[in-house]
Design a protein around this motif. Sequence first.
Motif, mmCIF file in Angstrom:
data_model
loop_
_atom_site.group_PDB
_atom_site.id
_atom_site.type_symbol
_atom_site.label_atom_id
_atom_site.label_comp_id
_atom_site.label_asym_id
_atom_site.label_seq_id
_atom_site.Cartn_x
_atom_site.Cartn_y
_atom_site.Cartn_z
ATOM 1 N N VAL A 4 -19.535 2.995 -11.124
ATOM 2 C CA VAL A 4 -20.503 3.883 -11.752
ATOM 3 C C VAL A 4 -20.036 5.321 -11.539
ATOM 4 O O VAL A 4 -19.771 5.727 -10.409
ATOM 5 C CB VAL A 4 -21.915 3.686 -11.158
ATOM 6 C CG1 VAL A 4 -22.900 4.665 -11.771
ATOM 7 C CG2 VAL A 4 -22.380 2.248 -11.354
ATOM 8 N N THR A 5 -19.935 6.075 -12.639
ATOM 9 C CA THR A 5 -19.492 7.463 -12.559
ATOM 10 C C THR A 5 -20.660 8.399 -12.824
ATOM 11 O O THR A 5 -21.358 8.264 -13.825
ATOM 12 C CB THR A 5 -18.368 7.733 -13.585
ATOM 13 O OG1 THR A 5 -17.282 6.842 -13.323
ATOM 14 C CG2 THR A 5 -17.887 9.175 -13.507
ATOM 15 N N TYR A 6 -20.869 9.334 -11.931
ATOM 16 C CA TYR A 6 -21.875 10.386 -12.051
ATOM 17 C C TYR A 6 -21.138 11.625 -12.535
ATOM 18 O O TYR A 6 -20.326 12.192 -11.819
ATOM 19 C CB TYR A 6 -22.535 10.660 -10.694
ATOM 20 C CG TYR A 6 -23.420 9.542 -10.227
ATOM 21 C CD1 TYR A 6 -24.801 9.669 -10.290
ATOM 22 C CD2 TYR A 6 -22.892 8.364 -9.721
ATOM 23 C CE1 TYR A 6 -25.625 8.643 -9.857
ATOM 24 C CE2 TYR A 6 -23.704 7.338 -9.300
ATOM 25 C CZ TYR A 6 -25.076 7.484 -9.369
ATOM 26 O OH TYR A 6 -25.894 6.477 -8.958
ATOM 27 N N GLU A 7 -21.414 12.029 -13.773
ATOM 28 C CA GLU A 7 -20.710 13.148 -14.385
ATOM 29 C C GLU A 7 -21.584 14.402 -14.346
ATOM 30 O O GLU A 7 -22.728 14.380 -14.799
ATOM 31 C CB GLU A 7 -20.377 12.790 -15.837
ATOM 32 C CG GLU A 7 -19.618 13.852 -16.566
ATOM 33 C CD GLU A 7 -19.350 13.470 -18.012
ATOM 34 O OE1 GLU A 7 -18.730 14.294 -18.708
ATOM 35 O OE2 GLU A 7 -19.766 12.391 -18.462
ATOM 36 N N VAL A 19 -25.186 9.504 -16.048
ATOM 37 C CA VAL A 19 -24.597 8.181 -15.826
ATOM 38 C C VAL A 19 -24.723 7.439 -17.145
ATOM 39 O O VAL A 19 -25.832 7.182 -17.614
ATOM 40 C CB VAL A 19 -25.311 7.412 -14.697
ATOM 41 C CG1 VAL A 19 -24.712 6.030 -14.532
ATOM 42 C CG2 VAL A 19 -25.248 8.183 -13.380
ATOM 43 N N GLY A 20 -23.582 7.135 -17.754
ATOM 44 C CA GLY A 20 -23.631 6.544 -19.096
ATOM 45 C C GLY A 20 -24.276 7.552 -20.036
ATOM 46 O O GLY A 20 -23.879 8.704 -20.095
ATOM 47 N N ALA A 37 -26.178 14.509 -7.318
ATOM 48 C CA ALA A 37 -25.314 13.401 -7.729
ATOM 49 C C ALA A 37 -24.691 12.723 -6.512
ATOM 50 O O ALA A 37 -24.594 11.489 -6.469
ATOM 51 C CB ALA A 37 -24.231 13.893 -8.678
ATOM 52 N N LYS A 38 -24.284 13.505 -5.535
ATOM 53 C CA LYS A 38 -23.702 12.927 -4.313
ATOM 54 C C LYS A 38 -24.731 12.072 -3.579
ATOM 55 O O LYS A 38 -24.407 10.994 -3.075
ATOM 56 C CB LYS A 38 -23.168 14.032 -3.401
ATOM 57 C CG LYS A 38 -21.902 14.662 -3.923
ATOM 58 C CD LYS A 38 -21.415 15.775 -3.003
ATOM 59 C CE LYS A 38 -20.147 16.411 -3.524
ATOM 60 N NZ LYS A 38 -19.654 17.498 -2.652
ATOM 61 N N ILE A 39 -25.962 12.538 -3.515
ATOM 62 C CA ILE A 39 -27.026 11.766 -2.864
ATOM 63 C C ILE A 39 -27.273 10.472 -3.632
ATOM 64 O O ILE A 39 -27.327 9.381 -3.039
ATOM 65 C CB ILE A 39 -28.321 12.593 -2.753
ATOM 66 C CG1 ILE A 39 -28.130 13.724 -1.743
ATOM 67 C CG2 ILE A 39 -29.508 11.707 -2.361
ATOM 68 C CD1 ILE A 39 -29.240 14.770 -1.759
ATOM 69 N N ALA A 40 -27.427 10.566 -4.950
ATOM 70 C CA ALA A 40 -27.696 9.382 -5.776
ATOM 71 C C ALA A 40 -26.553 8.370 -5.685
ATOM 72 O O ALA A 40 -26.788 7.161 -5.557
ATOM 73 C CB ALA A 40 -27.930 9.792 -7.223
ATOM 74 N N ALA A 41 -25.321 8.852 -5.745
ATOM 75 C CA ALA A 41 -24.169 7.956 -5.664
ATOM 76 C C ALA A 41 -24.109 7.261 -4.311
ATOM 77 O O ALA A 41 -23.817 6.061 -4.229
ATOM 78 C CB ALA A 41 -22.875 8.739 -5.916
ATOM 79 N N GLU A 76 -18.430 7.134 -8.123
ATOM 80 C CA GLU A 76 -17.578 8.321 -8.071
ATOM 81 C C GLU A 76 -18.282 9.461 -8.789
ATOM 82 O O GLU A 76 -19.180 9.244 -9.601
ATOM 83 C CB GLU A 76 -16.207 8.064 -8.694
ATOM 84 C CG GLU A 76 -16.219 7.905 -10.187
ATOM 85 C CD GLU A 76 -14.815 7.714 -10.769
ATOM 86 O OE1 GLU A 76 -13.840 7.659 -10.017
ATOM 87 O OE2 GLU A 76 -14.720 7.632 -12.004
ATOM 88 N N ILE A 77 -17.882 10.684 -8.467
ATOM 89 C CA ILE A 77 -18.411 11.891 -9.102
ATOM 90 C C ILE A 77 -17.316 12.477 -9.974
ATOM 91 O O ILE A 77 -16.188 12.657 -9.516
ATOM 92 C CB ILE A 77 -18.825 12.948 -8.038
ATOM 93 C CG1 ILE A 77 -19.742 12.379 -6.988
ATOM 94 C CG2 ILE A 77 -19.389 14.191 -8.726
ATOM 95 C CD1 ILE A 77 -21.142 12.141 -7.421
#
Length: 84
Positions: A4-7, A19-20, A37-41, A76-77
Amino acid sequence: MTKVTYEIVEHDGGWAYKVGGTFSETFPSHADALAAAKIAAGEQQVAGRTEGIEYEDTAGRWHGEVSQGDDRPETEISDATKSD
């Protein structure tokens, strides 16, 4: 394993992570969106209980499935902007 990528993106007059095709809430700064995003990931990688989940796809259709508590994705971010 699923990845899963957090952009980090500009969104609605501020910054968000995506995400998506789904955006987070809008944050006032790039740094705030990146921190969120870092927290969510990180939280997405924590094992939990096996339970049913529901989600909406990009076409607006709802799906239900069982998520195994120990089947966590790799995250990943992606931050192409690298600015605030």
